[in-house]
Design a protein around this motif. Structure first.
Motif, PDB file in Angstrom:
ATOM      1  N   ASP A  97       0.815  -1.209   0.000  1.00 44.02           N
ATOM      2  CA  ASP A  97       0.000   0.000   0.000  1.00 44.02           C
ATOM      3  C   ASP A  97       0.853   1.265   0.000  1.00 44.02           C
ATOM      4  O   ASP A  97       0.382   2.335  -0.396  1.00 44.02           O
ATOM      5  N   MET A  98       2.108   1.146   0.448  1.00 38.39           N
ATOM      6  CA  MET A  98       3.035   2.279   0.431  1.00 38.39           C
ATOM      7  C   MET A  98       3.739   2.409  -0.919  1.00 38.39           C
ATOM      8  O   MET A  98       4.589   3.286  -1.095  1.00 38.39           O
ATOM      9  N   GLY A  99       3.380   1.529  -1.847  1.00 36.44           N
ATOM     10  CA  GLY A  99       3.902   1.661  -3.199  1.00 36.44           C
ATOM     11  C   GLY A  99       5.134   0.842  -3.509  1.00 36.44           C
ATOM     12  O   GLY A  99       5.849   1.133  -4.469  1.00 36.44           O
ATOM     13  N   PHE A 100       5.383  -0.211  -2.724  1.00 34.60           N
ATOM     14  CA  PHE A 100       6.528  -1.074  -3.004  1.00 34.60           C
ATOM     15  C   PHE A 100       6.104  -2.242  -3.894  1.00 34.60           C
ATOM     16  O   PHE A 100       4.976  -2.729  -3.804  1.00 34.60           O
ATOM     17  N   LEU A 101       7.015  -2.680  -4.730  1.00 35.66           N
ATOM     18  CA  LEU A 101       6.768  -3.800  -5.630  1.00 35.66           C
ATOM     19  C   LEU A 101       7.122  -5.115  -4.940  1.00 35.66           C
ATOM     20  O   LEU A 101       8.072  -5.164  -4.144  1.00 35.66           O
ATOM     21  N   PRO A 102       6.412  -6.197  -5.252  1.00 34.73           N
ATOM     22  CA  PRO A 102       6.714  -7.478  -4.595  1.00 34.73           C
ATOM     23  C   PRO A 102       8.131  -7.957  -4.861  1.00 34.73           C
ATOM     24  O   PRO A 102       8.781  -8.521  -3.977  1.00 34.73           O
ATOM     25  N   PRO A 137       6.840  -1.401 -18.438  1.00 38.20           N
ATOM     26  CA  PRO A 137       5.840  -0.335 -18.283  1.00 38.20           C
ATOM     27  C   PRO A 137       4.398  -0.840 -18.326  1.00 38.20           C
ATOM     28  O   PRO A 137       3.538  -0.297 -17.631  1.00 38.20           O
ATOM     29  N   ALA A 138       4.141  -1.880 -19.123  1.00 42.42           N
ATOM     30  CA  ALA A 138       2.770  -2.405 -19.209  1.00 42.42           C
ATOM     31  C   ALA A 138       2.344  -3.018 -17.874  1.00 42.42           C
ATOM     32  O   ALA A 138       1.209  -2.830 -17.417  1.00 42.42           O
ATOM     33  N   ARG A 139       3.251  -3.753 -17.234  1.00 42.02           N
ATOM     34  CA  ARG A 139       2.939  -4.340 -15.925  1.00 42.02           C
ATOM     35  C   ARG A 139       2.783  -3.242 -14.876  1.00 42.02           C
ATOM     36  O   ARG A 139       1.852  -3.279 -14.058  1.00 42.02           O
ATOM     37  N   LEU A 140       3.678  -2.273 -14.902  1.00 37.83           N
ATOM     38  CA  LEU A 140       3.578  -1.167 -13.956  1.00 37.83           C
ATOM     39  C   LEU A 140       2.264  -0.416 -14.135  1.00 37.83           C
ATOM     40  O   LEU A 140       1.662   0.046 -13.162  1.00 37.83           O
ATOM     41  N   ALA A 141       1.805  -0.309 -15.364  1.00 43.65           N
ATOM     42  CA  ALA A 141       0.532   0.377 -15.628  1.00 43.65           C
ATOM     43  C   ALA A 141      -0.615  -0.340 -14.936  1.00 43.65           C
ATOM     44  O   ALA A 141      -1.481   0.287 -14.307  1.00 43.65           O
ATOM     45  N   ASP A 142      -0.631  -1.673 -15.031  1.00 49.01           N
ATOM     46  CA  ASP A 142      -1.688  -2.444 -14.359  1.00 49.01           C
ATOM     47  C   ASP A 142      -1.643  -2.244 -12.846  1.00 49.01           C
ATOM     48  O   ASP A 142      -2.685  -2.113 -12.191  1.00 49.01           O
ATOM     49  N   LEU A 143      -0.426  -2.232 -12.293  1.00 54.41           N
ATOM     50  CA  LEU A 143      -0.270  -2.075 -10.845  1.00 54.41           C
ATOM     51  C   LEU A 143      -0.616  -0.655 -10.395  1.00 54.41           C
ATOM     52  O   LEU A 143      -1.024  -0.439  -9.250  1.00 54.41           O
ATOM     53  N   LEU A 144      -0.451   0.302 -11.296  1.00 55.56           N
ATOM     54  CA  LEU A 144      -0.645   1.705 -10.926  1.00 55.56           C
ATOM     55  C   LEU A 144      -2.117   2.123 -10.885  1.00 55.56           C
ATOM     56  O   LEU A 144      -2.479   3.061 -10.163  1.00 55.56           O
ATOM     57  N   ILE A 145      -2.963   1.433 -11.637  1.00 52.66           N
ATOM     58  CA  ILE A 145      -4.366   1.845 -11.761  1.00 52.66           C
ATOM     59  C   ILE A 145      -5.067   2.016 -10.403  1.00 52.66           C
ATOM     60  O   ILE A 145      -5.734   3.039 -10.177  1.00 52.66           O
ATOM     61  N   PRO A 146      -4.924   1.071  -9.445  1.00 48.62           N
ATOM     62  CA  PRO A 146      -5.595   1.282  -8.148  1.00 48.62           C
ATOM     63  C   PRO A 146      -5.114   2.549  -7.433  1.00 48.62           C
ATOM     64  O   PRO A 146      -5.904   3.242  -6.789  1.00 48.62           O
ATOM     65  N   PHE A 147      -3.821   2.857  -7.542  1.00 52.94           N
ATOM     66  CA  PHE A 147      -3.286   4.062  -6.896  1.00 52.94           C
ATOM     67  C   PHE A 147      -3.859   5.319  -7.550  1.00 52.94           C
ATOM     68  O   PHE A 147      -4.142   6.307  -6.865  1.00 52.94           O
ATOM     69  N   THR A 194       8.652   4.974  -5.641  1.00 56.05           N
ATOM     70  CA  THR A 194       7.536   4.122  -5.217  1.00 56.05           C
ATOM     71  C   THR A 194       6.372   4.284  -6.188  1.00 56.05           C
ATOM     72  O   THR A 194       6.339   5.227  -6.983  1.00 56.05           O
ATOM     73  N   MET A 195       5.417   3.392  -6.087  1.00 56.02           N
ATOM     74  CA  MET A 195       4.223   3.501  -6.921  1.00 56.02           C
ATOM     75  C   MET A 195       3.401   4.724  -6.525  1.00 56.02           C
ATOM     76  O   MET A 195       2.670   5.287  -7.352  1.00 56.02           O
ATOM     77  N   LEU A 196       3.513   5.159  -5.269  1.00 53.20           N
ATOM     78  CA  LEU A 196       2.823   6.379  -4.844  1.00 53.20           C
ATOM     79  C   LEU A 196       3.396   7.583  -5.590  1.00 53.20           C
ATOM     80  O   LEU A 196       2.655   8.442  -6.070  1.00 53.20           O
ATOM     81  N   GLU A 197       4.727   7.632  -5.674  1.00 51.91           N
ATOM     82  CA  GLU A 197       5.365   8.722  -6.412  1.00 51.91           C
ATOM     83  C   GLU A 197       4.988   8.658  -7.887  1.00 51.91           C
ATOM     84  O   GLU A 197       4.751   9.688  -8.527  1.00 51.91           O
ATOM     85  N   LEU A 198       4.916   7.454  -8.413  1.00 51.05           N
ATOM     86  CA  LEU A 198       4.546   7.276  -9.817  1.00 51.05           C
ATOM     87  C   LEU A 198       3.113   7.778 -10.058  1.00 51.05           C
ATOM     88  O   LEU A 198       2.837   8.458 -11.055  1.00 51.05           O
ATOM     89  N   ALA A 199       2.223   7.446  -9.126  1.00 53.78           N
ATOM     90  CA  ALA A 199       0.820   7.885  -9.252  1.00 53.78           C
ATOM     91  C   ALA A 199       0.705   9.403  -9.142  1.00 53.78           C
ATOM     92  O   ALA A 199       0.024  10.047  -9.945  1.00 53.78           O
ATOM     93  N   ASP A 200       1.385   9.960  -8.148  1.00 48.74           N
ATOM     94  CA  ASP A 200       1.336  11.419  -7.980  1.00 48.74           C
ATOM     95  C   ASP A 200       1.926  12.134  -9.201  1.00 48.74           C
ATOM     96  O   ASP A 200       1.412  13.157  -9.643  1.00 48.74           O
ATOM     97  N   GLY A 201       2.995  11.563  -9.737  1.00 50.74           N
ATOM     98  CA  GLY A 201       3.642  12.158 -10.896  1.00 50.74           C
ATOM     99  C   GLY A 201       2.797  12.087 -12.154  1.00 50.74           C
ATOM    100  O   GLY A 201       2.947  12.914 -13.067  1.00 50.74           O
ATOM    101  N   ALA A 202       1.897  11.099 -12.214  1.00 49.15           N
ATOM    102  CA  ALA A 202       1.083  10.910 -13.422  1.00 49.15           C
ATOM    103  C   ALA A 202      -0.180  11.759 -13.439  1.00 49.15           C
ATOM    104  O   ALA A 202      -0.824  11.910 -14.484  1.00 49.15           O
ATOM    105  N   LEU A 203      -0.559  12.316 -12.300  1.00 49.67           N
ATOM    106  CA  LEU A 203      -1.855  12.992 -12.196  1.00 49.67           C
ATOM    107  C   LEU A 203      -2.029  14.114 -13.208  1.00 49.67           C
ATOM    108  O   LEU A 203      -3.111  14.268 -13.789  1.00 49.67           O
TER     109      LEU A 203
END
Length: 468
Positions: free
Chosen positions: A253-258, A317-327, A355-364
């Motif tokens: 939930d903090m944006g780390f990848l498995p 990037p395609a996998r990251l896109a799928d993971l990013l959608i919920p954020f 992190t994925m949080l940074e990625l989400a914030d950056g994409a807004l």
């Protein structure tokens, strides 16, 4: 498939925490490397504390980490009749006995032993009583621990470990309510599930001699043991909530990848030369329990963050896109409802995001029509010459044969040559117009991803703001 069988046996009294996840990972890796079997067992004999929510959280955490299991999940609560059979067998063979001592009597014995400078262990009052008729008195059943000799094993991590049997008391294996105790059911489960190797935290070391004696009393093969050192916080105290998140899913939930979490967890105590980056397949090939150190691992959030940044930077990037959608949806953005291609957006951001949080914030900014401009950026980048420069730029972009980065760069160079300016005199204004901030992906990248229509719309809005 080999005869090697390992297990992960968490108690469902909370989430899958970092230490438990590392234990699961070590067992899983060794099972996969040796082509053995990985068993998942839920130790839910503590009925008052075990919850379905915790069971679900354990499953979720393991699936997120990619740790699949070959057998199970087995629940200890389903096997109470089996445990009862083994307890009756030990009693019948004189290897266990009924103890009628009350709680008050036991407390008095402990206090007396301590007062005399001894250890507060059970003194064996009921150990040699003749069989008693059932008169309704409450009793527990104790295992008859040998009084002589020592119990020794060669630990795969700690080396030779030995306990004098005289130091061990007669372990309770069945409570007064008839339920079996942890140290007993663990042995029965490992015997019936034919577990050959037990990897667990070194907080279980004191349990091991007691369990080995039960294996021997049952005439069952004793598995190989490996006790993994605990994980400490930066202050060298045992890792706890005061050091930050301890739940594996909290890190998701903090944006780390498995893959970052797996890579980090395995390096908490295990090493392979100077290598730092390992894929799951690398780990299966290279992991060995003998290379786990004897000293405790220190949890370093900065190192985990560094690994996460690496996996985002090098990720598909395609996998990251799928993971990013919920954020993104948490932030009120649904890329499916319109806007630029999310994969293209991620390609402009993944180089810098940790992190994925940074990625989400950056994409807004890519998906928001109304941008608020950074005030300090406005003061520096917007001036009297800006509207004319931005208008000229839009004209040049509209005239390009294709809106790719090479052509976009050509348009900028042509504008700068005509106006006798440098990139620093127009670039910051374009960046602010497109993203609303002074820190964003490259200008050429943003224009390519946004497209001509959206780029034109944003620049014209900036001009209108300037005019006011």
């Amino acid at each position: 498939m080999s005869e090697v069988r390992l297990r992960f046996a968490p108690s469902p009294t909370g989430f899958l925490h970092v230490g438990g996840a590392r234990t699961a990972l070590f067992n899983w890796l060794l099972a996969r490397k040796q082509h053995g079997t990985f068993v998942l067992r839920i130790e839910d004999t503590d009925v008052t504390r075990s919850t379905q929510q915790s069971v679900d959280a354990i499953f979720e955490g393991m699936k997120w980490l990619g740790l699949d299991w070959d057998e199970g999940p087995f629940f200890q609560s389903d096997y109470f009749p089996v445990y009862k059979e083994y307890i009756d067998k030990l009693v019948a063979e004189g290897k266990a006995y009924k103890c009628y001592c009350s709680v008050e009597e036991l407390e008095a014995k402990r206090e007396k032993a301590l007062a005399e400078g001894g250890k507060p262990k059970y003194d064996g009052t009921c150990r040699d009583l003749p069989p008693q008729e059932d008169d309704g008195r409450p009793y527990v059943i104790r295992f008859k621990t040998p009084k002589e000799g020592a119990t020794t094993w060669n630990d795969l991590i700690k080396g030779k470990v030995s306990f004098e049997n005289a130091e061990l008391d007669d372990l309770i294996i069945q409570r007064t309510d008839g339920t079996p105790t942890y140290n007993f059911v663990v042995v029965i489960d490992d015997v019936t599930m034919k577990i050959t190797t037990v990897i667990r935290g070194d907080d279980h070391v004191n349990n091991t001699p007691r369990q080995i004696l039960i294996y021997q009393a049952l005439g069952a093969p004793v598995p190989v043991f490996a006790h993994v050192p605990m994980i400490l916080g930066a202050d060298k105290a045992r890792l706890s909530k005061r050091h930050g998140a301890t739940s594996v899913m909290a890190y998701r939930d903090m944006g780390f990848l498995p893959e970052a979490m797996v890579n980090y967890l395995v390096r908490l105590g295990w090493s392979y030369g100077d290598e730092e980056i390992f894929s799951l397949q690398d780990l299966i090939e290279k992991f060995s329990i003998e290379n786990v150190g004897r000293s405790a691992g220190v949890f370093n959030p900065d190192k985990l963050l560094w690994l996460n940044a690496h996996y985002i930077k090098t990720g598909d990037p395609a996998r990251l896109a799928d993971l990013l959608i919920p954020f993104l949806k948490e932030r009120g953005v649904d890329p499916a409802q319109g806007g630029p291609d999310l994969v293209a957006v991620i390609k402009t951001l993944q180089e810098r995001a940790k992190t994925m949080l940074e990625l989400a914030d950056g994409a807004l900014f890519y998906y928001r029509d109304e941008l608020s401009y950074d005030e300090q950026g406005v003061a520096k980048a917007f001036n009297a010459d800006t509207p004319a420069l931005l208008t000229a730029l839009v004209e040049k972009l509209a005239a390009l044969p294709a809106l790719d980065q090479a052509n976009i760069e050509f348009a900028f160079k042509e504008l700068m040559a005509e106006k006798g300016i440098k990139l620093g005199q127009v670039g910051p204004a374009v960046r602010l117009a497109l993203s609303g901030t002074t820190a964003s992906p490259g200008i050429y990248e943003m224009i390519e991803v946004l497209g001509l229509e959206q780029t034109k719309k944003r620049i014209e809005r900036a001009i209108a703001v300037l005019a006011k």
